[in-house]
Write a protein that holds these residues in place. Structure first.
Motif, short mmCIF file in Angstrom:
data_model
loop_
_atom_site.label_atom_id
_atom_site.label_comp_id
_atom_site.label_asym_id
_atom_site.label_seq_id
_atom_site.Cartn_x
_atom_site.Cartn_y
_atom_site.Cartn_z
N SER A 232 0.95 -1.16 0.10
CA SER A 232 0.07 -0.05 0.07
C SER A 232 0.97 1.38 -0.06
CB SER A 232 -0.96 0.05 1.29
OG SER A 232 -0.13 0.03 2.47
N ASP A 233 2.09 1.32 -0.76
CA ASP A 233 3.26 2.46 -0.99
C ASP A 233 3.26 2.47 -2.28
OD1 ASP A 233 4.56 4.09 -0.40
OD2 ASP A 233 6.31 3.03 0.32
N ASP A 458 -3.62 4.04 -2.13
CA ASP A 458 -3.01 3.86 -1.00
C ASP A 458 -3.73 4.29 0.13
OD1 ASP A 458 -1.02 2.99 -2.12
OD2 ASP A 458 0.33 4.59 -2.23
N GLN A 459 -4.66 5.37 0.12
CA GLN A 459 -5.57 5.97 1.17
C GLN A 459 -6.57 4.89 1.41
OE1 GLN A 459 -7.00 10.13 1.13
NE2 GLN A 459 -5.69 10.44 -0.70
N THR A 532 -10.33 2.24 -9.76
CA THR A 532 -9.27 1.10 -9.78
C THR A 532 -9.59 -0.08 -9.01
OG1 THR A 532 -8.35 2.61 -8.32
CG2 THR A 532 -7.35 2.78 -10.47
N PHE A 533 -10.60 0.07 -8.08
CA PHE A 533 -10.81 -1.01 -7.22
C PHE A 533 -11.96 -1.95 -7.94
CE2 PHE A 533 -8.71 1.61 -4.34
CZ PHE A 533 -8.43 0.67 -3.30
N THR A 565 -2.36 -3.60 -5.23
CA THR A 565 -2.95 -2.82 -3.83
C THR A 565 -4.63 -3.02 -3.88
OG1 THR A 565 -1.21 -1.13 -3.95
CG2 THR A 565 -3.40 -0.66 -2.90
N CYS A 566 -5.27 -3.08 -4.99
CA CYS A 566 -6.74 -3.04 -5.01
C CYS A 566 -7.12 -4.49 -4.98
CB CYS A 566 -7.16 -2.40 -6.61
SG CYS A 566 -6.80 -0.78 -6.53
#
Length: 680
Positions: A232-233, A458-459, A532-533, A565-566
């Motif tokens: 997540s970075d 990331d948020q 993007t999710f 990440t997603c």
């Protein structure tokens, strides 16, 4: 000549130039001949003194490895690796080796193949690091006979591969964990190993800390392991900056080497070629002689010791002699004590000086790689908060990157023990400093990326970590209240107020209102994530291609996200919703009043749990990126307990074992626990 190994044959066979079977106390050849065996000459031992030993045996290395003989046959194109002295090493070689000669070199480890780190470091006055069991290459069990890893070894990149890696809720190694030396016998008898293998052992031993080996391990970390830590970075602190920082930071360099070596031990030296091209020749820093035969666990233990020693020295001002207790002490405790010693007045009222900030980032990154348990992590970050001396602050990039790795370890480990997380989700200034926006009503929401330096993805991912931490603490409070009801005692741990009455405690019981608030927060989070999710590929009813064309369909969808990440965040989102669904508190006022209503409510819960379990498995079946797969082991274990079909069970087992085979992440314990629960 001092230090030159002797022949292992008995004196009679040696004089007659016969092959001795080396049976103790008398060889069989002498016994069969009816003569008394004269016995064996006691082997000479010396302590490896680092550079001096490497210089002494350099001619043997040159002769055997530069000429391309059998020692490196079959590895065409692989360069010679010089076992030059390690100039940076602050401590001398720590392992006592016994070298013996029989038409060449061979190494005898004594006691046989001892893998406890404290027995490997035989130089006097050196600390005893933590015990790292050696895994039998055939059986997959450690030297004490237990399966590799546990379910809780499935939470962090470090612990899930071996130090405890028990992901905590990994347990720190105690004196009771130290090995029985008599039982630490290698599955391979030394007497049955040929000269080539034995020479490879000593060559590998002498390579520890060399320029090539460190470069090889750092590159392996950067390409394979660091992405797990950058989940997540978007700034890729661990992939980009940490390897560069390691050039001038010893503890960081050795931490990287320890974790990379441990992961290579888990996959038996195999390296993934994903993204490297099908026919391209490997670079020098991508190859290692006889990688499949190297004792990577021993190397990991050595590097762990060096990292912990340097971390202790750097956080003690450089004047403290490394002691046994210091090396065994938690890296979190070491760094926490260092931060507590720093006076806020020395920093100023508005900012932290750049030198201190860089060191804080480097030490946090080191303990993120070395950590065995999270005890003390909350107070460590509290110290960092105090040092900033401002009401509204945001941690630096490096500190944030480490924080979110600890956060994921924290809630996943705490979930399985139904204990409260180390990082308190009610400590809003801490979570705001880590980069997420939480309003005064304690609700998470997305903000413009430029204002806090985090991408929207990331948020969303980090905000979900905070929400899942709240769910885990909700479950912990529920467990405490249930235990209090069963035992008839006052739930003091729930009320948090010593001496509070039962009525006051009852008001803080995790009731339906709390449950509804959490459910609403999850739904609000889902509705606010960026596009993007959404998965870019989804097959609702994929066909099982391992069966004939008329074969059946797989019981799960197949889902693929373009961003790792997603993909991981959506798996954890469904995991959090399942945890809430299965733990809704009873409500005497609003609960269904008839048996039929209650049955209907159970059916609705079962239907939603099944849907969300299928989503978790569907993302896993999409074969996502490695950083997604390593964190989905606890999730697959959780949903595996919710599903009933035999076909579903087999797919989950295959997914879990695939993670261990491909990435070295311990999963066998999770498989065994699931199979045990399914057979009840």
């Amino acid at each position: 000549m001092p230090g030159v190994p002797s022949n292992k044959a008995c004196e009679r066979c040696k004089k007659r130039h016969l092959k001795c079977d080396e049976t103790r106390p008398h060889c069989q050849r002498c016994t069969a001949a009816g003569v008394e065996c004269p016995g064996y000459v006691q082997t000479r031992k010396f302590i490896d003194q680092g550079a001096s030993v490497r210089r002494r045996y350099a001619p043997y290395q040159d002769a055997q490895f530069r000429s391309g003989t059998a020692a490196n046959a079959g590895r065409g194109g692989e360069e010679h690796v010089s076992a030059s002295p390690l100039h940076e090493m602050q401590v001398e070689e720590l392992r006592e080796v016994t070298l013996e000669s029989r038409d060449g070199f061979q190494m005898t480890e004594g006691p046989e193949d001892m893998t406890a780190m404290q027995s490997q470091f035989s130089v006097s006055n050196t600390p005893e690091p933590q015990y790292v069991p050696k895994v039998n290459r055939v059986s997959g069990h450690d030297s004490r006979g237990s399966p590799r890893g546990t379910l809780q070894n499935s939470v962090s990149p470090n612990t899930a591969m071996g130090y405890s890696s028990g992901l905590e809720t990994t347990n720190a190694v105690t004196s009771n964990d130290r090995p029985d030396y008599q039982n630490l016998v290698s599955s391979e008898s030394v007497s049955h190993r040929n000269e080539k293998e034995e020479f490879q052992d000593i060559f590998s031993e002498l390579m520890t800390g060399t320029e090539h080996e460190v470069a090889f391990l750092l590159r392996h970390f950067t390409q394979v392991i660091a992405p797990w830590l950058d989940l997540s970075d978007a700034g890729k602190f661990f992939s980009v900056l940490v390897p560069i920082r390691a050039i001038n930071c010893q503890s960081l360099k050795y931490s990287i080497a320890a974790l990379a070596a441990k992961q290579l031990g888990r996959v038996k030296g195999a390296k993934s070629s994903t993204g490297g091209g099908m026919f391209s020749s490997p670079a020098t820093t991508e190859t290692y002689p006889n990688a499949a035969q190297v004792d990577w666990y021993l190397k990991a233990a050595n590097y762990y010791y060096l990292a912990a020693s340097d971390l202790n020295t750097s956080t003690s001002g450089g004047y403290t002699i490394v002691s046994s207790s210091a090396v065994l002490e938690s890296p979190i405790e070491l760094v926490g004590r260092w931060l507590n010693k720093r006076s806020p007045q020395r920093i100023g009222q508005t900012s932290i000086d750049a030198v201190f900030l860089r060191k804080a980032e480097d030490t946090l990154a080191s303990i993120a790689l070395l950590t065995l348990h999270l005890s003390g992590i909350n107070s460590l970050f509290e110290s960092l908060l105090r040092l900033h001396q401002k009401e509204s602050i945001t941690f630096s990039h490096g500190i944030r990157a480490s924080f979110w790795n600890f956060s994921r370890q924290d809630y996943l480990g705490s979930y399985f023990t139904r204990s409260e997380t180390h990082l308190d989700p009610r400590n809003l200034p801490l979570w705001r400093a880590a980069g997420i926006s939480i309003d005064e009503q304690e609700k998470f929401h997305m903000v413009d990326s430029g204002s806090i330096g985090l991408s929207l993805e990331d948020q969303a991912a980090n905000g979900l970590s905070w929400l899942v931490s709240k769910v885990v603490n909700f479950l912990a409070k529920s467990k405490q209240s249930q235990i209090a009801q069963w035992t008839g005692s006052s739930p003091g741990s729930v009320s948090e107020t010593p001496g509070a009455s039962a009525d006051a405690s009852e008001q803080t019981y995790p009731n339906t209102n709390t449950w509804l608030d959490l459910s609403f927060e999850f739904q609000t989070w889902f509705e606010g994530v960026p596009e993007t999710f959404r998965p870019c590929v989804r097959i609702e009813h994929p066909r099982d291609l391992s069966k004939p064309s008329d074969g059946g369909q797989l019981p799960f969808p197949e889902v693929f996200y373009s961003l790792a990440t997603c993909a991981a965040t959506m798996q954890h989102y469904h995991f959090g919703r399942i945890a809430l669904l299965l733990n809704r508190p009873p409500d005497a006022v609003s609960a269904p009043s008839t048996a039929f209503d209650r049955l209907q409510g159970y059916r609705e819960v079962t239907k939603e749990v099944e849907y969300r379990s299928r989503e978790v498995c569907g993302i896993a079946l999409g074969r996502p990126q490695g950083e997604v797969r390593v964190y989905m082991v606890p999730l697959l274990f959780a949903v595996g307990q919710c599903l009933e079909s035999t076909d579903e069970h087999q797919i989950i087992v295959d997914l879990l074992r695939g993670v261990e085979a491909d990435m070295g992440w311990a999963t066998e314990s999770a498989v065994q626990n699931l199979q045990s629960s399914w057979s009840r």
